[in-house]
Design a protein around this motif. Structure first.
Motif, PDB file in Angstrom:
ATOM      1  N   HIS A  72      15.181 -73.090 -54.777  1.00 44.22           N
ATOM      2  CA  HIS A  72      15.717 -74.315 -55.372  1.00 44.22           C
ATOM      3  C   HIS A  72      14.561 -75.188 -55.853  1.00 44.22           C
ATOM      4  O   HIS A  72      13.779 -75.688 -55.053  1.00 44.22           O
ATOM      5  CB  HIS A  72      16.574 -75.086 -54.369  1.00 44.22           C
ATOM      6  CG  HIS A  72      17.342 -76.215 -54.988  1.00 44.22           C
ATOM      7  ND1 HIS A  72      17.956 -77.200 -54.247  1.00 44.22           N
ATOM      8  CD2 HIS A  72      17.605 -76.509 -56.283  1.00 44.22           C
ATOM      9  CE1 HIS A  72      18.561 -78.051 -55.047  1.00 44.22           C
ATOM     10  NE2 HIS A  72      18.361 -77.656 -56.299  1.00 44.22           N
ATOM     11  N   THR A  74      13.830 -78.318 -58.879  1.00 43.36           N
ATOM     12  CA  THR A  74      14.371 -79.215 -59.889  1.00 43.36           C
ATOM     13  C   THR A  74      13.259 -80.062 -60.477  1.00 43.36           C
ATOM     14  O   THR A  74      12.226 -80.278 -59.838  1.00 43.36           O
ATOM     15  CB  THR A  74      15.457 -80.137 -59.310  1.00 43.36           C
ATOM     16  OG1 THR A  74      14.885 -80.911 -58.234  1.00 43.36           O
ATOM     17  CG2 THR A  74      16.637 -79.337 -58.789  1.00 43.36           C
ATOM     18  N   SER A  88      16.704 -77.089 -63.585  1.00 37.63           N
ATOM     19  CA  SER A  88      17.199 -76.676 -62.274  1.00 37.63           C
ATOM     20  C   SER A  88      17.095 -75.160 -62.168  1.00 37.63           C
ATOM     21  O   SER A  88      17.601 -74.434 -63.029  1.00 37.63           O
ATOM     22  CB  SER A  88      18.651 -77.116 -62.072  1.00 37.63           C
ATOM     23  OG  SER A  88      19.166 -76.648 -60.836  1.00 37.63           O
ATOM     24  N   CYS A 147      24.648 -72.150 -61.930  1.00 36.17           N
ATOM     25  CA  CYS A 147      24.255 -72.635 -63.263  1.00 36.17           C
ATOM     26  C   CYS A 147      24.769 -74.041 -63.566  1.00 36.17           C
ATOM     27  O   CYS A 147      25.102 -74.362 -64.719  1.00 36.17           O
ATOM     28  CB  CYS A 147      24.728 -71.680 -64.358  1.00 36.17           C
ATOM     29  SG  CYS A 147      24.156 -69.985 -64.178  1.00 36.17           S
ATOM     30  N   ASN A 148      24.883 -74.874 -62.552  1.00 35.05           N
ATOM     31  CA  ASN A 148      25.343 -76.263 -62.720  1.00 35.05           C
ATOM     32  C   ASN A 148      26.687 -76.356 -63.433  1.00 35.05           C
ATOM     33  O   ASN A 148      26.951 -77.299 -64.187  1.00 35.05           O
ATOM     34  CB  ASN A 148      24.295 -77.084 -63.487  1.00 35.05           C
ATOM     35  CG  ASN A 148      23.096 -77.423 -62.630  1.00 35.05           C
ATOM     36  OD1 ASN A 148      23.206 -77.552 -61.413  1.00 35.05           O
ATOM     37  ND2 ASN A 148      21.939 -77.553 -63.256  1.00 35.05           N
ATOM     38  N   PRO A 200      18.491 -76.585 -69.255  1.00 38.42           N
ATOM     39  CA  PRO A 200      19.958 -76.516 -69.265  1.00 38.42           C
ATOM     40  C   PRO A 200      20.456 -75.410 -70.195  1.00 38.42           C
ATOM     41  O   PRO A 200      19.992 -75.271 -71.322  1.00 38.42           O
ATOM     42  CB  PRO A 200      20.378 -77.902 -69.777  1.00 38.42           C
ATOM     43  CG  PRO A 200      19.223 -78.792 -69.479  1.00 38.42           C
ATOM     44  CD  PRO A 200      18.001 -77.939 -69.607  1.00 38.42           C
TER      45      PRO A 200
END
Length: 296
Positions: A72, A74, A88, A147-148, A200
């Motif tokens: 993880h 970010t 992310s 993937c958010n 993104p």
């Protein structure tokens, strides 16, 4: 599990991230880079997962979990002195490596499942794409990255009969439930994840319709270390960005706006203006009356 800035990372973790944190730290506009350090997965947890799902993890993914139980990272950019989350990079832990398409014990009787979509999906691959995964018993599908909310990156076992073979592939399932092939191995996918900086919707660069216009702007400001050159050649104009990140994120001192008060008009001029307006009104009304006279 602990959030750590780049300076306090161990050399082994720096190698795990392939030095991408150093690249992000020196990129214009990047405000915060956070890496969540995770302990190695217990070997018995991996064995328990394999027994529960009746399959064997690929060797490269198993070695990854024995080094770090998930991933993880970010990073944010600064807008108007406020951080805005942008990049992310996520790989689910072994406990969250859950199966897709399986029937839940809490599902209602005759409730629709993902396997019901199989009649509408292509069953065979073509020369450019391998055979697509299936939501029914022909494939085993596990979620690697949510993937958010823009889709799911999945670990796929495509040959389950008579027994599950250890051959796996990494596929991207978009929000319309279409499959897109990414890589043959987890190691190759991990490199893609890192080198695309977690931008993104970067997975959509490997689809036929590509990333959104907004995502393309971020692609141009923070170009991935490796980028889909085929997509660039097909749409050369859409990737042209004249923005300079050094100027975009440059702090600006806001100058206060000075409101100027208009001088008040003398009373006599206001009266003369009113009289002029009133004198024009009859002539206009007279003209309108003459136009409305009926013809004899």
């Amino acid at each position: 599990m602990e959030d750590k800035p780049y300076g306090s990372l161990k050399p082994s973790l720096d190698r795990l991230t392939l030095g991408v944190i150093r690249i992000l730290e020196t990129s214009p506009g990047v405000d915060e880079v956070t890496f969540v350090e995770k302990e190695p997965a217990e070997r018995h947890s991996i064995v328990s997962w394999e027994q529960k799902n009746s399959c064997v993890l690929p060797e490269d993914l198993k070695n990854f979990y024995l080094m770090s139980d998930g991933f993880h990272m970010t990073w944010s950019v600064k807008f108007d002195d406020n951080p805005m989350p942008l990049g992310s990079m996520v790989i689910n832990s072994i406990s969250k490596l859950s199966r897709l398409g399986g029937s839940s014990a809490y599902a209602l009787p005759n409730a629709p499942t993902l396997a019901d979509l199989e009649d509408d999906m292509d069953e065979e691959g073509n020369e450019d794409q391998p055979e697509k995964p299936h939501f029914d018993s022909r494939s085993l599908i596990f979620e690697l990255d949510p993937c958010n909310g823009s889709g799911k990156v999945c670990l796929v076992y495509k040959h389950t009969k008579p027994v599950v073979t250890p051959d796996t592939e990494i596929w991207f399932l978009d929000r319309a439930l279409y499959w897109h092939f990414l890589t043959n191995t987890f190691t190759a996918y991990y490199r893609l994840l890192i080198t695309h900086l977690g931008l993104p919707q970067w997975q959509y660069a490997f689809t036929s319709y590509g990333v959104s216009l907004q995502a393309k702007q971020w692609f141009n400001m923070y170009k991935p270390i490796t980028i889909n050159t085929a997509l660039l050649s097909e749409e050369p104009d859409s990737f042209v960005n004249k923005l300079d990140p050094n100027k975009v994120f440059k702090s600006k001192n806001k100058t206060p706006m000075i409101k100027k008060k208009l001088p008040s008009q003398p009373g006599g001029s206001q009266k003369s203006h009113a009289s002029t307006t009133s004198s024009k009104t009859p002539s206009l009304s007279g003209n309108s009356l003459r136009k409305r006279e009926p013809q004899t």
